[in-house]
Write a protein that holds these residues in place. Structure first.
Motif, PDB file in Angstrom:
ATOM      1  N   MET A  88      -0.202   4.105 -11.801  1.00 52.07           N
ATOM      2  CA  MET A  88      -0.984   3.968 -10.580  1.00 52.07           C
ATOM      3  C   MET A  88      -0.104   4.312  -9.387  1.00 52.07           C
ATOM      4  O   MET A  88       0.874   3.606  -9.122  1.00 52.07           O
ATOM      5  CB  MET A  88      -1.522   2.545 -10.461  1.00 52.07           C
ATOM      6  CG  MET A  88      -2.314   2.090 -11.678  1.00 52.07           C
ATOM      7  SD  MET A  88      -3.137   0.501 -11.451  1.00 52.07           S
ATOM      8  CE  MET A  88      -1.731  -0.573 -11.233  1.00 52.07           C
ATOM      9  N   ASN A  89      -0.440   5.378  -8.704  1.00 58.39           N
ATOM     10  CA  ASN A  89       0.304   5.819  -7.523  1.00 58.39           C
ATOM     11  C   ASN A  89      -0.575   5.724  -6.285  1.00 58.39           C
ATOM     12  O   ASN A  89      -1.798   5.618  -6.383  1.00 58.39           O
ATOM     13  CB  ASN A  89       0.779   7.260  -7.706  1.00 58.39           C
ATOM     14  CG  ASN A  89       1.715   7.430  -8.881  1.00 58.39           C
ATOM     15  OD1 ASN A  89       2.478   6.517  -9.234  1.00 58.39           O
ATOM     16  ND2 ASN A  89       1.689   8.598  -9.498  1.00 58.39           N
ATOM     17  N   SER A  90       0.052   5.757  -5.139  1.00 60.99           N
ATOM     18  CA  SER A  90      -0.670   5.721  -3.858  1.00 60.99           C
ATOM     19  C   SER A  90      -1.665   4.568  -3.833  1.00 60.99           C
ATOM     20  O   SER A  90      -2.833   4.746  -3.461  1.00 60.99           O
ATOM     21  CB  SER A  90      -1.392   7.058  -3.615  1.00 60.99           C
ATOM     22  OG  SER A  90      -0.477   8.128  -3.633  1.00 60.99           O
ATOM     23  N   LEU A  91      -1.204   3.417  -4.212  1.00 55.95           N
ATOM     24  CA  LEU A  91      -2.086   2.254  -4.319  1.00 55.95           C
ATOM     25  C   LEU A  91      -2.637   1.858  -2.966  1.00 55.95           C
ATOM     26  O   LEU A  91      -1.961   1.982  -1.926  1.00 55.95           O
ATOM     27  CB  LEU A  91      -1.345   1.092  -4.966  1.00 55.95           C
ATOM     28  CG  LEU A  91      -1.210   1.217  -6.489  1.00 55.95           C
ATOM     29  CD1 LEU A  91      -0.098   0.330  -7.018  1.00 55.95           C
ATOM     30  CD2 LEU A  91      -2.535   0.881  -7.160  1.00 55.95           C
ATOM     31  N   THR A 140      -6.788  -3.788  -5.521  1.00 53.26           N
ATOM     32  CA  THR A 140      -6.466  -5.157  -5.925  1.00 53.26           C
ATOM     33  C   THR A 140      -7.520  -5.694  -6.880  1.00 53.26           C
ATOM     34  O   THR A 140      -8.718  -5.678  -6.580  1.00 53.26           O
ATOM     35  CB  THR A 140      -6.372  -6.065  -4.696  1.00 53.26           C
ATOM     36  OG1 THR A 140      -5.266  -5.650  -3.884  1.00 53.26           O
ATOM     37  CG2 THR A 140      -6.177  -7.523  -5.097  1.00 53.26           C
ATOM     38  N   ALA A 141      -7.077  -6.147  -8.053  1.00 52.03           N
ATOM     39  CA  ALA A 141      -7.995  -6.618  -9.090  1.00 52.03           C
ATOM     40  C   ALA A 141      -7.177  -7.086 -10.288  1.00 52.03           C
ATOM     41  O   ALA A 141      -5.963  -6.862 -10.348  1.00 52.03           O
ATOM     42  CB  ALA A 141      -8.946  -5.510  -9.519  1.00 52.03           C
ATOM     43  N   SER A 153      -0.898  -5.083  -1.017  1.00 56.11           N
ATOM     44  CA  SER A 153      -0.930  -5.593   0.360  1.00 56.11           C
ATOM     45  C   SER A 153      -0.973  -4.436   1.350  1.00 56.11           C
ATOM     46  O   SER A 153      -0.397  -3.373   1.121  1.00 56.11           O
ATOM     47  CB  SER A 153       0.292  -6.466   0.613  1.00 56.11           C
ATOM     48  OG  SER A 153       1.480  -5.705   0.504  1.00 56.11           O
ATOM     49  N   SER A 154      -1.626  -4.678   2.473  1.00 58.55           N
ATOM     50  CA  SER A 154      -1.752  -3.618   3.493  1.00 58.55           C
ATOM     51  C   SER A 154      -0.581  -3.646   4.468  1.00 58.55           C
ATOM     52  O   SER A 154       0.211  -4.564   4.485  1.00 58.55           O
ATOM     53  CB  SER A 154      -3.061  -3.775   4.248  1.00 58.55           C
ATOM     54  OG  SER A 154      -3.135  -5.060   4.821  1.00 58.55           O
ATOM     55  N   ALA A 212       0.840  -1.197   0.000  1.00 56.38           N
ATOM     56  CA  ALA A 212       0.000   0.000   0.000  1.00 56.38           C
ATOM     57  C   ALA A 212       0.876   1.248   0.000  1.00 56.38           C
ATOM     58  O   ALA A 212       1.890   1.310   0.700  1.00 56.38           O
ATOM     59  CB  ALA A 212      -0.921  -0.002   1.216  1.00 56.38           C
ATOM     60  N   GLY A 213       0.478   2.215  -0.812  1.00 59.72           N
ATOM     61  CA  GLY A 213       1.258   3.428  -0.975  1.00 59.72           C
ATOM     62  C   GLY A 213       2.243   3.377  -2.115  1.00 59.72           C
ATOM     63  O   GLY A 213       2.817   4.412  -2.490  1.00 59.72           O
TER      64      GLY A 213
END
Length: 121
Positions: free
Chosen positions: A81-84, A89-90, A120-121, A13-14
């Motif tokens: 894709m930033n700051s995911l 998730t897909a 992932s978190s 994440a991020g």
């Protein structure tokens, strides 16, 4: 036109990923392009789209300000894709067509095979 999506993977994440959609056959400059995603157990949803010239872009509210769609005519379209977030998730699909609503997946006739993104978190 045949489309090939790539660039997915596992990221925290991020983090950031850059997806690419490469065309074979006709040039992508003939089509407007979209990115869609589908998470397990959910319907396919719109992510981003771009007009033939690249002058106009569209984003879903959930990714606006974090994702950027761009095109490198005649053969490539990208999704930065930033700051995911974990909810990103897909499996991500690129799509192309000549006309219709660029934000509606049913209006696209040409699809790539999908690339999986896991955050992932």
């Amino acid at each position: 036109v045949q489309l090939q999506a790539s660039g997915g993977g596992l990221v925290q994440a991020g983090g950031s990923l850059r997806l690419a959609c490469v065309a074979s056959g006709r040039a992508l400059s003939d089509y407007y392009m979209g990115w869609f995603r589908q998470a397990p157990g959910k319907e396919r949803e719109f992510v981003a789209a771009i007009t033939r010239s690249g002058s106009t872009t569209y984003y879903s509210d959930s990714v606006k300000g974090r994702f950027t769609i761009s095109r490198d005519n005649p053969k490539k379209v990208y999704l930065q894709m930033n700051s995911l977030k974990p909810e990103d998730t897909a499996v991500y699909y690129c799509a192309a067509d000549y006309s219709g609503n660029p934000t509606v997946w049913r209006d696209y006739n040409y699809w790539g095979q999908g690339t999986e993104v896991t955050v992932s978190s």
